[in-house]
Design a protein around this motif. Structure first.
Motif, short mmCIF file in Angstrom:
data_model
loop_
_atom_site.label_atom_id
_atom_site.label_comp_id
_atom_site.label_asym_id
_atom_site.label_seq_id
_atom_site.Cartn_x
_atom_site.Cartn_y
_atom_site.Cartn_z
N VAL A 194 44.07 29.89 43.56
CA VAL A 194 44.00 29.35 42.21
C VAL A 194 43.47 30.39 41.24
O VAL A 194 43.90 30.48 40.09
N PHE A 195 42.55 31.21 41.71
CA PHE A 195 41.84 32.15 40.85
C PHE A 195 42.66 33.41 40.56
O PHE A 195 42.56 33.99 39.48
N LEU A 196 43.47 33.84 41.52
CA LEU A 196 44.20 35.11 41.40
C LEU A 196 45.70 34.85 41.34
O LEU A 196 46.26 34.18 42.22
N THR A 197 46.34 35.40 40.33
CA THR A 197 47.79 35.24 40.17
C THR A 197 48.51 36.58 40.05
O THR A 197 49.67 36.69 40.44
N ASN A 198 47.85 37.59 39.50
CA ASN A 198 48.48 38.91 39.41
C ASN A 198 48.63 39.53 40.79
O ASN A 198 47.76 39.37 41.65
N ASP B 292 38.36 33.59 28.35
CA ASP B 292 38.53 33.81 26.91
C ASP B 292 37.34 34.56 26.31
O ASP B 292 37.52 35.38 25.40
N LEU B 293 36.13 34.30 26.82
CA LEU B 293 34.94 34.92 26.25
C LEU B 293 34.63 36.27 26.90
O LEU B 293 34.28 37.23 26.21
N TRP B 294 34.69 36.34 28.23
CA TRP B 294 34.39 37.58 28.98
C TRP B 294 35.52 37.85 29.96
O TRP B 294 35.42 37.48 31.15
N PRO B 295 36.58 38.46 29.54
CA PRO B 295 37.74 38.68 30.42
C PRO B 295 37.40 39.50 31.67
O PRO B 295 38.11 39.40 32.68
N ALA B 296 36.34 40.32 31.62
CA ALA B 296 36.02 41.18 32.76
C ALA B 296 35.58 40.39 33.99
O ALA B 296 35.65 40.91 35.11
N ILE B 297 35.12 39.15 33.81
CA ILE B 297 34.69 38.32 34.94
C ILE B 297 35.48 37.02 34.97
O ILE B 297 35.00 36.01 35.49
N GLY B 298 36.68 37.03 34.40
CA GLY B 298 37.50 35.83 34.36
C GLY B 298 38.54 35.82 35.46
O GLY B 298 38.36 36.41 36.53
N PHE B 299 39.65 35.14 35.20
CA PHE B 299 40.73 35.07 36.17
C PHE B 299 41.32 36.46 36.45
O PHE B 299 41.32 37.34 35.59
N ASN B 300 41.84 36.61 37.67
CA ASN B 300 42.50 37.85 38.10
C ASN B 300 41.59 39.06 38.06
O ASN B 300 42.05 40.19 37.86
N THR B 301 40.30 38.84 38.24
CA THR B 301 39.35 39.95 38.31
C THR B 301 38.53 39.81 39.59
O THR B 301 38.12 38.69 39.95
N PRO B 302 38.27 40.90 40.29
CA PRO B 302 37.45 40.80 41.51
C PRO B 302 36.02 40.40 41.23
O PRO B 302 35.38 39.76 42.06
N TRP B 303 35.50 40.74 40.02
CA TRP B 303 34.11 40.39 39.71
C TRP B 303 33.95 38.89 39.53
O TRP B 303 32.93 38.33 39.93
N GLY B 304 34.93 38.24 38.94
CA GLY B 304 34.83 36.79 38.79
C GLY B 304 34.84 36.07 40.12
O GLY B 304 34.03 35.17 40.37
N LEU B 305 35.76 36.47 41.01
CA LEU B 305 35.80 35.86 42.33
C LEU B 305 34.56 36.22 43.13
O LEU B 305 34.08 35.43 43.95
N PHE B 306 34.03 37.42 42.92
CA PHE B 306 32.79 37.83 43.57
C PHE B 306 31.64 36.90 43.19
O PHE B 306 30.87 36.46 44.06
N LEU B 307 31.50 36.59 41.92
CA LEU B 307 30.44 35.67 41.48
C LEU B 307 30.63 34.29 42.08
O LEU B 307 29.66 33.61 42.44
N LEU B 308 31.87 33.87 42.20
CA LEU B 308 32.16 32.55 42.74
C LEU B 308 31.80 32.47 44.22
O LEU B 308 31.17 31.51 44.68
N TYR B 309 32.17 33.49 45.00
CA TYR B 309 31.87 33.50 46.42
C TYR B 309 30.38 33.71 46.68
O TYR B 309 29.85 33.22 47.68
N MET B 310 29.72 34.44 45.81
CA MET B 310 28.32 34.78 46.02
C MET B 310 27.45 33.54 46.10
O MET B 310 26.49 33.49 46.89
N GLY B 311 27.77 32.53 45.32
CA GLY B 311 26.95 31.32 45.35
C GLY B 311 27.49 30.23 46.24
O GLY B 311 26.85 29.19 46.41
N GLY B 312 28.65 30.45 46.85
CA GLY B 312 29.27 29.39 47.64
C GLY B 312 28.53 29.07 48.92
O GLY B 312 28.48 27.91 49.34
N ALA B 313 27.95 30.07 49.57
CA ALA B 313 27.32 29.85 50.87
C ALA B 313 25.81 29.96 50.83
O ALA B 313 25.17 30.06 51.88
#
Length: 299
Positions: free
Chosen positions: A237-241, A150-171
């Motif tokens: 869960v993160f990507l639906t489009n 809702d605040l920053w759609p560019a890094i939200g759901f259905n965006t590669p940048w959002g999933l990129f940030l999520l994976y970047m800190g996972g390991a």
């Protein structure tokens, strides 16, 4: 006559004993090796047969195909967004792995070479966090990214940048621990000699430490890339489009409802999906098998 007749029998006995001895010492290893290769190649041959099967169904797929056609590959690109899935997976897995390895190497160098308040607590915290599976945080991640979308759609759901940030800190935690153990094996004389020559911590890290830890960088990069490109649960869960999906999510959709009809396209997609992983392994292979500090310290 008896002597001449017994000679061939004795020779056959000696030859038989030699064969039995060879099989007991060496031959059984060849048998095990052939069985292992056959066991490993069977699924690959089956998938390859399904990929070139003109009918493209699971029920018509055999180990040895009766015909060969590239129709499944053509349908894969024409009927699905496989090109977008492939590109999304390469960008996300490659970028997240590179940034994660870089940050992990910085953290590992700090934990290995520097002494500061909270060092032991930080290491134990990283170890404790890795005890819990990542999918336990799916609900929290979903709620967080609902607000982020809702605040920053560019890094939200259905965006590669959002999933990129999520994976970047996972390991980061596991990679930091692996690299920290590798940094601990490097002789401190390297740091001290470089410091005596006026090198800063950054110069010691980039010019001396990183070239010596290339094997562990290659291993962690390969593991991170494979884990990221094959990750399904969080990406689902993160990507639906359709066009924003990764290979794991998109390929699952092919067989989720019509497993029999789309199996040919699914097999063709799995063969293409394996190409990046094989290329990354071949690229990093010489670093994996190379020595750690060969030639770094004389004498």
């Amino acid at each position: 006559m008896t002597t001449h007749a017994a000679a061939p029998v004795a020779n056959r006995n000696v030859t038989g004993r030699r064969k039995n001895r060879w099989f007991a010492q060496v031959g059984w290893r060849h048998v095990v090796g052939v069985l292992a290769v056959a066991f490993s190649l069977f699924p690959i041959l089956f998938v390859l047969s399904a990929a070139v099967n003109p009918l493209g169904t699971l029920s018509s797929t055999e180990l040895v195909p009766t015909g060969a056609s590239l129709e499944n590959f053509t349908n894969l690109f024409d009927r699905t967004a496989f090109g977008h899935w492939f590109l999304n997976s390469l960008l996300i897995a490659g970028g997240a792995s590179f940034v994660s390895i870089f940050l992990s190497s910085l953290a590992a160098y700090a934990f290995s070479r520097l002494r500061f308040a909270g060092r032991r607590f930080g290491l134990l915290t990283l170890l404790l966090i890795q005890m819990f599976p990542q999918f336990l945080a799916i609900v929290a991640i979903f709620l967080i990214f609902t607000t982020v979308t809702d605040l920053w759609p560019a890094i939200g759901f259905n965006t590669p940048w959002g999933l990129f940030l999520l994976y970047m800190g996972g390991a980061l935690g596991m990679n930091t621990w692996l690299m920290k153990g590798f940094f601990d094996t490097l002789p401190r004389e390297l740091d001290e000699s470089a410091t005596m020559d006026g090198a800063s911590h950054a110069q010691v890290f980039f010019r001396i430490m990183l070239p010596l830890v290339a094997p562990i960088l290659a291993v962690t990069a390969l593991l991170s890339f494979i884990g990221t490109i094959n990750e399904f649960m969080i990406a689902n869960v993160f990507l639906t489009n359709t066009e924003s999906k990764t290979l794991a999510v998109g390929m699952f959709g092919l067989v989720a409802g019509e497993r029999n009809n789309n199996f040919g396209m699914f097999a063709a997609g799995t063969l293409l999906t394996a190409v990046p992983t094989v290329l990354v392994f071949q690229l990093l292979q010489r670093y994996i098998v190379s020595g750690l500090t060969a030639g770094a310290v004389k004498g």
